[in-house]
Write an enzyme that holds these catalytic residues in place. Structure first.
Site, PDB file in Angstrom:
ATOM      1  CD  GLU A 120      -2.890  -0.751   0.686  1.00 33.97           C
ATOM      2  OE1 GLU A 120      -3.443   0.448  -0.246  1.00 33.97           O
ATOM      3  OE2 GLU A 120      -3.927  -1.926   0.655  1.00 33.97           O
ATOM      4  CG  HIS A 156      -6.882  -3.414  -5.842  1.00 30.89           C
ATOM      5  ND1 HIS A 156      -6.775  -2.836  -4.690  1.00 30.89           N
ATOM      6  CD2 HIS A 156      -6.613  -4.739  -6.189  1.00 30.89           C
ATOM      7  CE1 HIS A 156      -8.050  -3.859  -4.088  1.00 30.89           C
ATOM      8  NE2 HIS A 156      -7.925  -5.119  -5.152  1.00 30.89           N
ATOM      9  CG  ASP A 166      -6.762   0.555  -5.323  1.00 27.69           C
ATOM     10  OD1 ASP A 166      -7.050  -0.108  -5.403  1.00 27.69           O
ATOM     11  OD2 ASP A 166      -5.417  -0.145  -4.836  1.00 27.69           O
TER      12      ASP A 166
END
Ligand SMILES: [Zn+2]
Length: 193
Positions: A120, A156, A166
């Site tokens: 992330e 993603h 994203d």
């Protein structure tokens, strides 16, 4: 003198290559009791890049982002903050619930949580990743590649295009260029030595 400069260049190339594969990582795994399944080992050949931010308060606060993950019972293996600090949330050998319902476009493989490592980046749809985040991401991906034969690095949105957008404002040519650049530096150090 020229020789000395040449040698110091080699040392710096070599140092860059070595440090590139050893990013500093803050280990948060002991606090993350949710969003993953513990395994003894597993086969991994995919890296999934994500973006996340908090809609209340500081959008890029790591603790806050983790609290939101806890609420939704999801987690990624790593989170990279705006300063480029890398946090490990889930061990690489464990399955983190980060990809969700997903299909690898290259071969149709499903349930990608099982075979992927999720990273992330803390950024938003209006705020691209920082230089420090790109640098740490490249270091981290290269580090992961020393442990797993990674065949696919995807966003993603590539594996869940109907649900996900994203990583936001992610510059793939820049990322790929940085990966390639560091490869060249590494091989140059080896050849010249
Ligand atoms: Zn995502």
């Amino acid at each position: 003198m020229i020789m000395r400069i040449f040698c110091s260049l080699l040392v710096s190339f070599f140092a860059a290559a070595v440090f590139a594969s050893s990013p500093e990582i803050v280990d948060y795994t002991s606090q993350i009791k949710f969003g993953h399944q513990v395994k003894l080992s597993r086969t991994v050949d995919v890296i999934v890049i994500h973006s996340t931010y908090c809609t209340e308060g500081d959008p890029y606060n790591v603790e806050h982002a983790i609290a939101v993950f806890r609420q939704y019972k999801v987690a990624s293996h790593y989170m990279i903050d705006r300063q480029g600090t890398v946090y490990r949330l889930v061990e690489e050998k464990d399955i983190a619930y980060q990809a969700g319902r997903s299909v690898l476009p290259q071969n149709g493989r499903k349930m990608l949580n099982r075979t992927s490592i999720g990273i992330e980046l803390l950024n938003s749809p209006t705020d691209p990743p920082t230089e420090l985040q790109y640098k740490s991401l490249v270091d981290l991906v290269k580090d992961i590649k020393t442990r797993y034969p990674i065949n696919y690095i995807v966003g993603h949105n590539n594996i869940a295009p109907d649900r996900k957008t994203d990583p936001w404002l992610f510059d793939w040519p820049k990322f790929n260029g940085m990966m390639h650049e560091m490869d060249q530096n590494a091989s140059m150090a080896v050849i010249k030595n």
